[in-house]
Design a protein around this motif. Structure first.
Motif, PDB file in Angstrom:
ATOM      1  N   LEU A 513      45.293  46.936  45.016  1.00  0.00           N
ATOM      2  CA  LEU A 513      44.890  45.733  45.746  1.00  0.00           C
ATOM      3  C   LEU A 513      43.465  45.331  45.361  1.00  0.00           C
ATOM      4  N   ALA A 514      42.590  46.328  45.224  1.00  0.00           N
ATOM      5  CA  ALA A 514      41.231  46.039  44.767  1.00  0.00           C
ATOM      6  C   ALA A 514      41.237  45.526  43.332  1.00  0.00           C
ATOM      7  N   LEU A 515      42.153  46.053  42.509  1.00  0.00           N
ATOM      8  CA  LEU A 515      42.269  45.601  41.124  1.00  0.00           C
ATOM      9  C   LEU A 515      42.621  44.111  41.066  1.00  0.00           C
ATOM     10  N   CYS A 516      43.467  43.634  41.977  1.00  0.00           N
ATOM     11  CA  CYS A 516      43.801  42.206  42.008  1.00  0.00           C
ATOM     12  C   CYS A 516      42.552  41.366  42.226  1.00  0.00           C
ATOM     13  N   TRP A 517      41.700  41.800  43.134  1.00  0.00           N
ATOM     14  CA  TRP A 517      40.466  41.054  43.406  1.00  0.00           C
ATOM     15  C   TRP A 517      39.533  41.084  42.200  1.00  0.00           C
ATOM     16  N   GLY A 518      39.390  42.240  41.577  1.00  0.00           N
ATOM     17  CA  GLY A 518      38.554  42.337  40.384  1.00  0.00           C
ATOM     18  C   GLY A 518      39.072  41.449  39.265  1.00  0.00           C
ATOM     19  N   THR A 519      40.389  41.381  39.106  1.00  0.00           N
ATOM     20  CA  THR A 519      40.974  40.528  38.070  1.00  0.00           C
ATOM     21  C   THR A 519      40.699  39.062  38.347  1.00  0.00           C
TER      22      THR A 519
END
Length: 539
Positions: A513-519
Motif C-alpha cells: 500500500l505504501a508502494l502505491c503511494w510512492g509510485t
C-alpha cells in the motif's frame, strides 16, 4: 544531500551506485546486510523445521486461522486498492510514460513476454486449482449455500438450478484468478520497472520507497524492506513448489502407480530443483524464456484439447456467461465488511490474497526485468487485463468440463483429493493417459520456471539490485527454495505451505500500500519533467 520523506532529490540518486554496499567473497557479489541476514534466518528456519517437524506443523496450523480470521479485511481492502490504482493508471495521463524513456524499445516480443508473464505469475496455481476450485465452489463452498443465511449477499444468480449454481461457482473462482491477483502483480512490477528504468535506481523493492523515505532507503529502513521481500518471495515460491510437487506426485501415482509419499515428494522436489539449476546456469534468454515458451505451447495444446473433446458449446457459453457473472458479483465478493461466509472468505480469498502478495516481489521484479520499453498504459493493460481474460478461459474450460462431468453423475472428480482432481477430470476424456502425462510435464516445467525465475529475483534483491550477479548466488537460492518447500511439506503439508504464504503476505500488504503511494509520487514528478533529463542538466 539530505532528503526528507516525500521529497525527491536528483543529486542523491545520481550519486548512488548499484551495488555500492556489496562485498566480494569466494567469487560472490552480495549486498552485505541483506544477503547475510536473509541467508542466516532462512538457513535457521530450514534447520529448525527439519529437526522439529511437529513443532512447525503446530505453529503454522495455528498461524493461518489466527491471521485469516482477524485480518481478512486488511487483505480485501489492499486487493481492491491495487485494482483501482491499476485502472486509474490506464486511463490517466501517466499511462503515456514509457518505461526506460521515450526512446526505449521492448527487449522481448509479445509472445515471449506474455509467456514469461504467465509462467511466472501463476502457472502452477492454475494447474493445481483449475479443476478443484470450480468444483468445490459449485458443490459445497459457494453455490450450494447461496441464498442461505450463511451466504454473502446480494449474489446475482440462481443457485436452485445447475446453470445458476455453475455460474456462481465460476464467478467465485474467477474472482480469485482475475483482476485482483494481476492487479497486485501489475502495480509492483510497474513500480520497480519505473524506478529502475526511468530513475536509474537498482531493480529491488526498496527503490519504490525512495519518494517516501528519501536517502534513508539506502540504510536500514531499505535493508528491512528488501529482507522482508526475500522472505515473502521465498515462502511464496515454496508454497507454489510444494503444491506443484504434490500434484505431480499425485499424477505419477495415478498414471504409473508410484507411491504418493512424503519421500516421493522430497525426491521429486530434489530432481526438479536439479533441472531448475540447469536453467539457472543457462541464463534468462536460453533458460527461463525458452522453457516458458515451451510450457505455454503445451498449456495451450492441453487447453485446446479439453475444449475440443469436452462440452464445447457449453464452454463457449460459459466463457461469456461466467464473465458476466464474475462482473455482476465482483462487488459483493470484494466487500470486506459484514460478511458471513467465513469459510469462503478466510479459507479461500484471504489465503489467495496473502499468497499473491507474498509472490508479488518475485513476480513484480521478474515482470519489471522483462518489460523495458513498454508504456505504462500498455504495461498495466497487458499485465492486468489480458492475463485475467486468459484465466477466465482456462478456469471455464477446465472447471466447466469438470462440473459438467459432476452433473452427469461422475462424482470422482469432486471426491478425489485436490492434487488429483485434474487427472480425475481428464480420465473421462479420450486419450486420458497422454493428457495426464502432459499435465504432469506442465506442472514440472512450471515448477522449473518458477524456481529459476525466483532465484533470479532473490539474487537481484540480495545483490543490491544487480541484474548480472554471479551464477553461484542464483544456484544457492534455487537450492534453498527447494529446501524450504521440503521443510514445509514435512512440517504439516498443505496447511503449513498456506500458513507460510499468509505469514509473509500479511506484513507485505502494508508495504505494498505504501508502494502505491510512492509510485504515484514518482509518476507525478516524472510528468513534470523526465527525471534522468533533470539529472543530466544538473550535471
Amino acid at each position: 544531500m539530505a532528503v526528507e520523506p516525500g521529497e525527491v532529490s536528483e543529486v542523491s540518486i545520481s550519486e548512488y551506485e548499484v551495488g555500492q554496499d556489496n562485498i566480494q567473497i569466494l567469487g560472490l557479489d552480495v549486498h552485505n546486510p541483506v544477503f547475510a541476514v536473509s541467508a542466516a534466518l532462512i538457513i535457521a528456519f530450514v534447520a529448525l523445521a527439519l529437526i522439529f517437524p511437529q513443532g512447525a506443523e503446530d505453529f503454522f496450523g495455528w498461524l493461518r486461522p489466527a491471521l485469516t480470521s482477524t485480518f481478512d479485511w486488511v487483505f480485501l481492502i489492499a486487493g481492491n486498492v491495487f485494482v483501482l490504482f491499476g485502472l486509474f493508471l490506464i486511463v490517466s495521463p501517466y499511462g503515456s510514460i514509457r518505461l526506460g524513456g521515450k526512446d526505449a524499445e521492448p527487449e522481448f516480443g509479445y509472445v515471449g513476454w506474455f509467456s514469461m508473464l504467465f509462467a511466472a505469475g501463476m502457472g502452477i496455481g492454475l494447474m493445481f486449482y483449475g479443476v478443484s476450485e470450480p468444483v468445490t465452489h459449485y458443490s459445497t463452498s459457494v453455490a450450494s449455500a447461496a441464498g442461505s443465511p450463511d451466504s454473502w449477499a446480494p449474489l446475482q444468480g440462481a443457485p436452485d438450478d445447475p446453470l445458476g449454481a455453475r455460474r456462481l461457482g465460476m464467478a467465485a473462482t474467477i474472482y480469485h484468478w482475475g483482476l485482483h491477483p494481476w492487479g497486485i502483480y501489475a502495480i509492483v512490477g510497474l513500480a520497480l520497472a519505473f524506478f529502475c528504468f526511468n530513475w536509474g535506481l537498482p531493480l529491488t523493492i526498496r527503490s519504490a520507497f525512495y519518494p517516501i523515505l528519501g536517502e534513508r532507503v539506502w540504510g536500514w529502513p531499505g535493508h528491512v524492506v528488501d529482507i522482508l521481500a526475500v522472505f515473502a518471495t521465498l515462502f511464496g515460491l515454496a508454497t507454489s513448489l510444494g503444491l506443484g510437487a504434490e500434484q505431480a506426485m499425485a499424477g505419477l501415482h495415478h498414471l504409473f502407480g508410484i507411491p504418493d509419499t512424503n519421500l516421493g515428494n522430497i525426491i521429486l522436489i530434489v530432481c526438479i530443483t536439479g533441472v531448475a539449476l540447469t536453467s539457472v546456469v543457462a541464463g534468462l534468454d536460453a533458460g527461463v524464456k525458452r522453457l516458458s515458451e515451451i510450457n505455454m505451447a503445451l498449456a495451450l495444446l492441453l487447453l485446446a484439447f479439453v475444449f475440443a473433446v469436452g462440452p464445447t458449446w457449453s464452454l463457449v457459453q460459459g466463457i461469456f456467461g461466467n464473465t458476466v457473472s464474475y462482473l455482476a458479483n465482483i462487488l459483493p465478493l470484494s466487500n470486506p465488511f459484514g460478511r458471513t461466509d467465513s469459510n469462503f472468505l478466510t479459507g479461500w480469498t484471504t489465503f489467495y490474497w496473502a499468497w499473491w502478495m507474498s509472490w508479488s516481489p518475485f513476480v513484480g521484479i521478474f515482470i519489471a526485468r522483462v518489460s523495458r520499453g513498454r508504456t505504462i498504459r500498455e504495461f498495466v493493460t497487458c499485465v492486468l487485463i489480458i492475463p485475467s481474460v486468459v484465466s477466465i478461459i482456462w478456469m471455464t474450460i477446465f472447471g466447466g468440463t469438470a462440473i459438467t462431468e459432476l452433473i452427469g453423475g461422475y462424482t470422482r472428480v469432486a471426491e478425489a483429493e485436490l492434487p488429483l482432481q485434474l487427472f480425475a477430470m481428464l480420465e473421462q476424456l479420450p486419450m486420458s493417459s497422454i493428457t495426464s502425462f502432459i499435465g504432469i510435464v506442465l506442472v514440472i516445467v512450471f515448477f522449473v520456471t518458477s524456481s529459476d525465475s525466483g532465484s533470479l529475483v532473490i539474487d537481484m534483491i540480495t545483490a543490491g539490485g544487480k541484474v548480472d550477479a554471479p551464477v553461484p548466488q542464483r544456484v544457492f537460492w534455487a537450492c534453498f527454495e527447494g529446501l524450504v518447500a521440503i521443510a514445509l511439506l514435512l512440517g504439516g503439508g498443505l496447511a503449513s505451505l498456506q500458513g507460510a504464504a499468509i505469514a509473509t503476505g500479511f506484513p507485505f500488504a502494508f508495504l505494498l500500500l505504501a508502494l502505491c503511494w510512492g509510485t504515484y509520487l514518482g509518476l507525478r514528478r516524472e510528468r513534470r519533467q523526465p527525471f534522468l533529463e533533470t539529472v543530466t542538466s544538473e550535471d
